[in-house]
Design an enzyme around this catalytic site. Structure first.
Site, short mmCIF file in Angstrom:
data_model
loop_
_atom_site.label_atom_id
_atom_site.label_comp_id
_atom_site.label_asym_id
_atom_site.label_seq_id
_atom_site.Cartn_x
_atom_site.Cartn_y
_atom_site.Cartn_z
N SER A 15 45.47 33.36 65.78
CA SER A 15 46.63 32.46 65.76
C SER A 15 47.70 32.96 64.77
O SER A 15 48.21 34.06 64.93
CB SER A 15 46.14 31.05 65.43
OG SER A 15 47.16 30.12 65.64
N HIS A 17 42.46 26.44 71.94
CA HIS A 17 42.88 27.23 70.79
C HIS A 17 41.77 27.40 69.75
O HIS A 17 41.41 28.52 69.37
CB HIS A 17 44.10 26.57 70.16
CG HIS A 17 44.87 27.48 69.25
ND1 HIS A 17 45.52 28.60 69.69
CD2 HIS A 17 45.09 27.44 67.91
CE1 HIS A 17 46.11 29.21 68.66
NE2 HIS A 17 45.85 28.52 67.57
#
Ligand SMILES: *[C@@H]1O[C@H](CO)[C@@H](O)[C@H](O)[C@H]1NC(C)=O
Ligand SMILES: *[C@@H]1O[C@H](CO)[C@@H](O)[C@H](O)[C@H]1NC(C)=O
Length: 406
Positions: A176, A381
């Site tokens: 990320s 995610h």
């Protein structure tokens, strides 16, 4: 919009409840509760792995703590091992790589596969809240975005790792925001392209125009006022490792508690939904370490990217921009400067690193050698670091790719 508003209210309510319910009796495995409280170093040592703490000074005098697992559990030190550097995501820390315990956490898997594992900590998080002269209580300390993490922190940590291990080049894994800071570094300080033999991006973030997270979409229109509001409130830091983590770790997110649904929803609200791959038993451990603190500017900067649909430097407003950048608008990061071989791993149900945005990124970086979809449609995610089947779904492939560079 209606549903989005409802979700925000729910989210605010969740935080309120979390903060005001200190007295629920904990009723979960004491081992889990202990893991929720231990710092990265102690957690690693608890499971029988070696761990070292290194302190690193950046050019602009921040003091960062880097954690190293030099080898696997049943091996002795000595002998040269390939080096890999891991950089965590937004509001997180090196703990991210070890929370899921041996056999599941990526740092353990890498160490047991023969790697010398180094884990960075960005300025401002639980482990890197020090500066030679600035105090974390002053707003001067918090005047940074992820731009500074990529421009100062990463180069300092990578140079230190190279010097300490005597290597010329190392592998890099980012999750990320841990990828965002890599794009900043290699596009602006191009000599660092030659210090990384291969970059592996998990849920990569640069272009965020297609973000699906309802919370972030709802907040985005207020991006510019956000920093001012925080300033008025005297808050330069968001979601530090403190009260929420403590409560969550102790009692609130334990299995069979009615309130557990609030814990999971808070995470899912930001990051996407996949109950299948989230081990609810481990929630107290995750929430004991996350969020780990970030500057408000990091959030504001991401908000600016969402609005502009571009990957550009921080927008200070046109007068200051002209002074700092020589132009009224913030300049774009030149992704064509990136020469390190890059491998991108993305997932269909990722609300933050969405397939169309990853597509755009892979077109603009000229050295993308591979782009891999996680073969599970609900993967989200946080699953990249916390999923029950992360090893089977991503890490095994990652290890195969990495082996090509040893
Ligand atoms: C590695 O060490 C652990 C804990 O000390 C032990 O349980 C395990 O059997 C060992 N594995 C091997 C392959 O020696
Ligand atoms: C969930 O975590 C607990 C505690 O670490 C573990 O015992 C259990 O096997 C995990 N469940 C799955 C499905 O991985």
């Amino acid at each position: 919009m209606q549903r989005t508003n409802l979700r925000i209210i729910f989210c605010a309510f969740s935080i309120f409840v979390l903060q005001s319910s200190a007295n629920i009796e904990p009723k979960t495995d004491p081992n889990i509760l202990e893991d929720a409280k231990l710092d990265t170093f102690s957690l690693i040592r608890k499971y029988g792995y070696p761990c070292e703490i290194h302190r690193i000074y950046t050019e602009d005098k921040y003091i960062l703590e880097v954690h190293r697992v030099p080898h696997g559990r049943n091996e002795t030190s000595g002998g040269k091992r390939p080096v890999v550097f891991l950089q965590h995501g937004l509001l997180s820390s090196s703990a991210e790589w070890v929370l899921m315990s041996p056999g599941k956490g990526l740092a353990y898997i890498l160490a047991d596969s023969g790697y010398d594992v180094w884990m960075g900590n960005a300025r401002g998080n639980t482990y890197s809240r020090n500066h030679v002269s600035l105090k974390p209580t002053s707003s001067a300390f918090w005047k940074f975005s992820w731009h500074e993490i990529g421009y100062y922190d990463l180069p300092a940590m990578i140079d230190y790792t190279l010097a300490e291990t005597g290597e010329q080049k190392i592998q890099y894994i980012g999750f990320s925001q841990g990828t965002t800071v890599f794009w900043v570094m290699t596009s602006m300080r191009t000599e660092y392209n030659d210090k990384i033999v291969a970059m592996h991006g998990l849920a990569p973030i640069a272009f965020v125009g297609n973000i699906r997270s309802p919370l972030i979409k709802a907040l985005a229109p207020f991006t510019n006022s956000l920093e001012r509001i925080f300033k008025i409130l005297g808050r330069n830091e968001v979601l530090s490792n403190g009260k929420i983590n403590e409560l969550a770790g102790q009692s609130f997110c334990i299995e069979e508690a009615v309130t557990q649904v609030i814990c999971t929803n808070l995470l899912f609200l930001i990051c996407g939904f996949n109950e299948d791959q989230l081990n609810a038993t481990m929630l107290p451990v995750v929430l004991g370490h996350t969020p780990a603190g970030a500057s408000t500017r990091q959030l504001v900067h991401f908000g600016q990217l969402y609005k502009s649909k571009k990957f550009v430097q921080f927008d200070h407003g046109w007068i200051t921009n002209k002074k700092i950048y020589g132009s009224f608008k913030p300049p774009a990061y030149d992704l064509s400067n990136i020469r390190t071989p890059v491998f991108l791993h993305y997932a269909d149900n990722d609300w933050l690193s969405t397939p169309p945005d990853v597509d755009q990124l892979s077109r603009e970086i000229k050295s993308v050698f591979g782009k891999f979809r996680v073969p599970f449609s609900k993967f989200n995610h946080l699953d990249f670091v916390f999923a029950i089947d992360a090893k089977k779904l991503i890490y095994d492939r990652l290890l195969n790719i990495m082996a090509q560079f040893i």
